[in-house]
Design a protein around this motif. Structure first.
Motif, PDB file in Angstrom:
ATOM      1  N   ARG A  35       5.053   9.545  -3.762  1.00  0.00           N
ATOM      2  CA  ARG A  35       3.901   9.371  -4.657  1.00  0.00           C
ATOM      3  C   ARG A  35       4.288   8.633  -5.938  1.00  0.00           C
ATOM      4  N   ARG A  36       5.514   8.806  -6.381  1.00  0.00           N
ATOM      5  CA  ARG A  36       5.922   8.157  -7.630  1.00  0.00           C
ATOM      6  C   ARG A  36       6.288   6.689  -7.433  1.00  0.00           C
ATOM      7  N   ARG A  91      -1.238  -4.081  -8.242  1.00  0.00           N
ATOM      8  CA  ARG A  91      -0.561  -2.790  -8.324  1.00  0.00           C
ATOM      9  C   ARG A  91      -1.504  -1.664  -7.900  1.00  0.00           C
ATOM     10  N   GLY A  92      -0.908  -0.533  -7.539  1.00  0.00           N
ATOM     11  CA  GLY A  92      -1.705   0.660  -7.291  1.00  0.00           C
ATOM     12  C   GLY A  92      -1.968   0.966  -5.832  1.00  0.00           C
ATOM     13  N   CYS A  93      -1.272   0.310  -4.899  1.00  0.00           N
ATOM     14  CA  CYS A  93      -1.454   0.593  -3.476  1.00  0.00           C
ATOM     15  C   CYS A  93      -1.072   2.041  -3.184  1.00  0.00           C
ATOM     16  N   VAL A  94      -1.888   2.735  -2.398  1.00  0.00           N
ATOM     17  CA  VAL A  94      -1.602   4.123  -2.024  1.00  0.00           C
ATOM     18  C   VAL A  94      -1.074   4.225  -0.598  1.00  0.00           C
ATOM     19  N   GLN A  95      -0.746   3.111   0.017  1.00  0.00           N
ATOM     20  CA  GLN A  95      -0.144   3.054   1.339  1.00  0.00           C
ATOM     21  C   GLN A  95      -1.009   3.706   2.415  1.00  0.00           C
ATOM     22  N   CYS A  96      -2.301   3.462   2.358  1.00  0.00           N
ATOM     23  CA  CYS A  96      -3.195   3.986   3.399  1.00  0.00           C
ATOM     24  C   CYS A  96      -3.117   3.139   4.661  1.00  0.00           C
ATOM     25  N   THR A  97      -2.549   1.956   4.580  1.00  0.00           N
ATOM     26  CA  THR A  97      -2.349   0.974   5.658  1.00  0.00           C
ATOM     27  C   THR A  97      -3.654   0.418   6.228  1.00  0.00           C
ATOM     28  N   ALA A  98      -4.746   0.567   5.500  1.00  0.00           N
ATOM     29  CA  ALA A  98      -6.027   0.052   5.992  1.00  0.00           C
ATOM     30  C   ALA A  98      -5.972  -1.462   6.170  1.00  0.00           C
ATOM     31  N   THR A 111      -8.523   1.270  -3.359  1.00  0.00           N
ATOM     32  CA  THR A 111      -8.115   1.257  -4.764  1.00  0.00           C
ATOM     33  C   THR A 111      -8.435  -0.056  -5.465  1.00  0.00           C
ATOM     34  N   GLY A 112      -8.950  -1.034  -4.738  1.00  0.00           N
ATOM     35  CA  GLY A 112      -9.177  -2.337  -5.349  1.00  0.00           C
ATOM     36  C   GLY A 112      -7.902  -3.123  -5.544  1.00  0.00           C
ATOM     37  N   THR A 113      -6.835  -2.714  -4.862  1.00  0.00           N
ATOM     38  CA  THR A 113      -5.556  -3.412  -4.971  1.00  0.00           C
ATOM     39  C   THR A 113      -5.639  -4.811  -4.377  1.00  0.00           C
ATOM     40  N   VAL A 114      -6.437  -4.962  -3.324  1.00  0.00           N
ATOM     41  CA  VAL A 114      -6.567  -6.251  -2.645  1.00  0.00           C
ATOM     42  C   VAL A 114      -7.785  -6.998  -3.186  1.00  0.00           C
ATOM     43  N   THR A 115      -7.573  -8.217  -3.625  1.00  0.00           N
ATOM     44  CA  THR A 115      -8.678  -9.078  -4.056  1.00  0.00           C
ATOM     45  C   THR A 115      -8.510 -10.443  -3.392  1.00  0.00           C
ATOM     46  N   MET A 116      -9.623 -11.109  -3.173  1.00  0.00           N
ATOM     47  CA  MET A 116      -9.576 -12.437  -2.555  1.00  0.00           C
ATOM     48  C   MET A 116      -9.489 -13.505  -3.647  1.00  0.00           C
ATOM     49  N   SER A 117      -8.582 -14.455  -3.442  1.00  0.00           N
ATOM     50  CA  SER A 117      -8.415 -15.557  -4.382  1.00  0.00           C
ATOM     51  C   SER A 117      -8.186 -16.830  -3.574  1.00  0.00           C
ATOM     52  N   SER A 157       2.756   1.156  -8.731  1.00  0.00           N
ATOM     53  CA  SER A 157       3.589   0.717  -7.613  1.00  0.00           C
ATOM     54  C   SER A 157       3.260  -0.713  -7.204  1.00  0.00           C
ATOM     55  N   ARG A 158       4.296  -1.460  -6.874  1.00  0.00           N
ATOM     56  CA  ARG A 158       4.129  -2.822  -6.386  1.00  0.00           C
ATOM     57  C   ARG A 158       4.125  -2.812  -4.854  1.00  0.00           C
TER      58      ARG A 158
END
Length: 267
Positions: A189-190, A233-240, A219-225, A197-198
């Protein structure tokens, strides 16, 4: 009232099946609720006098999914009068002390946990060497056995049962649970799923720019550009994102190119 968190659909399926069996309204996504937090920083709800509170979430590194813990920390049940509180966790193999950990988190909100059960579902964690999806045979066997497990849990909830007082007592602790849940999980978790987290995700030229990874990221970690996903940052590793990419364009640190992929069938 049923709240759920799900990355690849296992917990979403369980929540929906429980909702139907119990005659409840559609389950509520905690990821959506956390995005709608009010100025007081709380997620506030009211329960009927005999309405149970049910939390459905995956086990991540032998502990409750980070997003469910974040939700519980902000959870407030108005005029709580002792309604039953249940947790149902989905896991590929073993749960460690997830039941105690979610019970402790709920207890700090004044909500004593009545019972916690686990439902074995296909593995989806592929972001570390030594882990991976199940064989087709094992995946299918788990999916075939899961409905009976969920229905047994629904019967226990309908009866208002505690974990030790019902026929369905399914919860797989596994070996060395204290080490896994009290040492390995806090490190996960840390360093792997914390706010700062990167990620090590990147996308190949196979990407078709469909934006599904952005839409499913809780978490909104992924954005399209520029038509391609970018991970912050902030991925919780849900693997979605990696498991639900329709063209397998997403990789983690160069180790998942040859790995299998999994999301709940039909999702």
């Amino acid at each position: 009232m049923i709240f759920y968190f799900s990355g690849t659909g296992n917990s979403l399926w369980v929540a929906k099946r429980l909702s139907k069996a119990l005659g409840h309204a559609e389950p509520v996504s905690v990821a959506d609720e956390l995005r709608r937090i009010g100025p007081d920083g709380l997620c506030c709800y009211a329960l009927g006098c005999e309405e149970p509170l049910v939390l459905v979430f995956p086990v991540h590194s032998w502990g409750p999914a980070v997003m469910m813990l974040r939700f519980v920390r902000r959870l407030e049940v108005k005029d709580y009068v002792g309604q039953k509180v249940y947790a149902v966790c989905t896991c590929g193999d073993t749960c460690g002390l997830t039941d105690r950990m979610i019970g402790e988190a709920l207890g700090r909100r004044g909500l004593p946990l009545t019972a916690c059960w686990s439902v074995q579902m296909p593995n989806n964690y592929i972001l570390m060497k030594g882990f991976g999806v199940d064989s087709d045979e094992l995946r299918d066997a788990k999916l075939e056995a899961a409905p009976a497990q969920v229905d047994g849990i629904a019967e226990a909830i309908s009866a208002g049962s505690a974990a030790g007082s019902c026929a369905h007592r399914h919860y797989v602790t596994g070996t060395q649970p204290w080490m896994k849940s009290r040492i390995v999980n806090p490190l996960f978790r840390r360093f792997m799923a914390g706010p700062g987290s990167r990620t090590k995700f990147h996308v190949s030229d196979a990407c078709i720019g469909c934006g599904l990874c952005e839409r499913v990221c809780p978490t909104g970690t992924v954005t399209m550009s520029g038509g391609r996903p970018v991970w912050g940052r902030g991925c919780v590793q849900c693997t979605a994102c990696i498991n639900r990419c329709p063209v397998r364009a997403i990789d983690w640190d160069g180790i998942t190119q040859s790995q299998g992929r999994y999301h709940y069938p039909g999702l």
